[in-house]
Enzyme design. Sequence first.
Site, mmCIF file in Angstrom:
data_model
loop_
_atom_site.group_PDB
_atom_site.id
_atom_site.type_symbol
_atom_site.label_atom_id
_atom_site.label_comp_id
_atom_site.label_asym_id
_atom_site.label_seq_id
_atom_site.Cartn_x
_atom_site.Cartn_y
_atom_site.Cartn_z
ATOM 1 N N ASP A 86 -18.143 5.147 -7.522
ATOM 2 C CA ASP A 86 -16.904 5.672 -6.706
ATOM 3 C C ASP A 86 -17.020 7.206 -6.261
ATOM 4 O O ASP A 86 -16.826 7.887 -7.275
ATOM 5 C CB ASP A 86 -15.578 5.083 -7.259
ATOM 6 C CG ASP A 86 -14.545 5.147 -6.346
ATOM 7 O OD1 ASP A 86 -14.635 5.789 -5.096
ATOM 8 O OD2 ASP A 86 -13.471 4.171 -6.268
ATOM 9 N N SER A 96 -6.808 1.272 -4.968
ATOM 10 C CA SER A 96 -6.703 2.617 -4.435
ATOM 11 C C SER A 96 -5.372 3.221 -4.465
ATOM 12 O O SER A 96 -4.525 3.414 -5.680
ATOM 13 C CB SER A 96 -7.340 2.771 -3.024
ATOM 14 O OG SER A 96 -7.718 4.190 -3.023
ATOM 15 N N HIS A 129 -16.074 2.533 -4.514
ATOM 16 C CA HIS A 129 -14.550 2.173 -4.054
ATOM 17 C C HIS A 129 -14.526 0.762 -3.475
ATOM 18 O O HIS A 129 -13.244 0.214 -3.575
ATOM 19 C CB HIS A 129 -14.179 3.172 -3.160
ATOM 20 C CG HIS A 129 -12.760 3.291 -3.027
ATOM 21 N ND1 HIS A 129 -12.037 3.763 -4.221
ATOM 22 C CD2 HIS A 129 -11.708 3.232 -2.027
ATOM 23 C CE1 HIS A 129 -10.688 3.951 -3.972
ATOM 24 N NE2 HIS A 129 -10.443 3.772 -2.731
ATOM 25 N N TYR A 164 0.807 -1.326 0.107
ATOM 26 C CA TYR A 164 -0.074 0.109 0.060
ATOM 27 C C TYR A 164 0.814 1.322 0.011
ATOM 28 O O TYR A 164 1.067 1.998 -0.937
ATOM 29 C CB TYR A 164 -0.994 -0.033 1.215
ATOM 30 C CG TYR A 164 -2.054 0.991 0.917
ATOM 31 C CD1 TYR A 164 -3.239 0.830 0.267
ATOM 32 C CD2 TYR A 164 -1.955 2.271 1.827
ATOM 33 C CE1 TYR A 164 -4.158 2.059 0.169
ATOM 34 C CE2 TYR A 164 -2.909 3.362 1.571
ATOM 35 C CZ TYR A 164 -4.054 3.052 0.790
ATOM 36 O OH TYR A 164 -4.964 4.173 0.814
#
Length: 713
Positions: free
Chosen positions: A645, A562, A683, A482
């Site tokens: 989203d 993301s 999302h 991430y």
Amino acid sequence: MTRARICLAILLAPVTLSAATVPPTERVEVREELHGVEVVDPYRWLEGSDGLEAEDPELDTKVSAWTDAQNAYTRQVLDNLPGREALESRLRELMELPVVGTPEMARNRYFTWRREGDQAQYVIYVQEGHDGEPRVLLDPNALDETGLTAPQWTAPSQDGELMAFGLYNAGDENATLYVLEVDTGEWLAEEIPGKVGGVNWLPDGKSFFYSRLADVENPYSRQIKYHRLGTHHSQDPILFEQYEEGPLATTWGPFAYTSRDARWMILGYWTGTDSLDLWVVDLDRWFRTGVFERREIVTGEKATFFGPVLGDTLFMQTTLDAPNGRVVAVDLNQPARETWRELIPERSDAVLEDLSAARGQLVAEYLKDASSRIERFGLDGSPLGEIELPGIGSAGITTSEDRTEAFLTFTSFNRPRTIYRVDLEGGERSIWVEPEVPVDPSLVEVRQVFYSSQDGTRVPMFLVHRKGLERNGDNPTLLTGYGGFNISRTPFFSATNFPWFEAGGVYAVANLRGGGEYGEEWHRAGMLEKKQNVFDDFIAAAEWLIAEKYTRPERLGIAGGSNGGLLTGAALVQRPDLFAAVISAVPLLDMLRYQNFLMARFWVPEYGTAEDPEHFPFLLGYSPYHHVEPGVEYPAVMLTAGENDTRVHALHARKMTARLQAATASDPQEDPVLLWVNRDAGHGQGKPLDLRVRDLADQRIFLRWQLGMLEER
């Protein structure tokens, strides 16, 4: 063609993959000069009307038709892969396992989220006593047969007589607040729209504070308001709202919470992704006189400040002068910084992740090398001992200020998420909920390794695989990470990973800079002009896996969502030779224009903005969309987006798909660029079970195909 490719071609021949033709995309160049540099955007039109100053229905129809064609192409490819149906069936079995959330406590009532079997959404239950029989309180599945209505949050009143809750639809996260009576299940007349959250009930059980957007089309319009039951929300007084002008007008904005006795309100305002301002409000005075006066606790610092209030003291967890976190006591009658008292000093070996209060105690959650520790302290900061955990993994604890009873959750890659009931006074614990899973966690082993990034930084990584795995350089491997927003990637259990392990797959989680694994300094080492560190850490993880003979490029896949989708997108264009398959889910990819859409200006403090001449060079330096080069043999890529989203616009996945499909020199029959835009999702939050099963099956069959695993079936 390699042996694996020959075998795959033989397997795929009966399904006539060659019939799946890449949809054409019109190229319309838009040229603009930014800070003296010409930037060419050949697919600006795929932004639709949202990229224009005025709506263009004809353009939106054109974008929609293009999306339909891409979705159809993706379905034709993925649905015809050998083993797709069997894999989806297996994943469904694992995803239909019962799930129970950690309870919220209110007097003698315990509120939990549960999902059973094939239920599309979680159901809210309540029970009398910790060992009482749960009964259904709110079932969103009964409200909407499509399964698209989801609960976002619940907030029981302090006496447990009422429960406020938020519902949203099709992943848009724009929660509307409702209230029901716990005894009868009947809904009150309350209905407050506007992406509502942050509900704090007053002790009277008849009123609460909350936050909402004044306009759901404007994510920068958050307000703090007060509501009394039985009044229309339009009459609710606005106590504080997002700034209208200046750079702080587009940060995450204001938030508020109150002491349990509603004597004090702690009011905060995000000034960045790593900083906020904090004030205290005397609510007694506000109720008596109507004067809502903020008194400064701390403003203008590059640090964060949170914590529970007991009596007149704020037990404040802060990164001020302590990037790993410390706890200070703030007298709310005299909150100036010179009166603060340090209770729990910063630790050099662990990061303070959270602080909560129980009766007569503080409970601190620490992270050490991406694994949890939980410790108890007296209200004077004196150590009361560590809460023993079942092993190395991720833990969280739910406490309540009126009791020493708490609920502890624990999980690891090879240990299902278990909830324990804990006595904070003596430290004893007992299992409250332990899931049964149709997999054998003992079949896998977990290792934590450390490797060197490009600049010599030591980075940790978790490796999970079957016991006895041979390091022969030929194991299919999925690497994920991430690296942003101070978010830590810690061990977790997922039954759906076991088909991967059973097929010989390795699962690797890299704890990259930009996350919170080593405190605020680790986070800031992956922000703004240092963002390239995150990509370097990730690429170094891939190189380490290859050098240590876990895998090779032809059997290495990467996946992220993301900010993690930005990560895999950057790795794709910077090192296309290193991977066989790339998944970039709900990603940010056009880093020169991202700030113009939805709530993306929230993230300018994290990424920067191309509008700033100082930020433009480093954003252009890594923006994945702008580094796709014609004639490069890119690996197979799967991009996903959600039509609803409200965080990351689908334009990123659309534009990147078009540019990659036009640029790649790879054979689309072997290494396609696929796009899946989910028309009924956002999302990812609130997605019903059927959609989650399908989407995970899509990603896993894509990886199996590209990493040479289909021939093993």
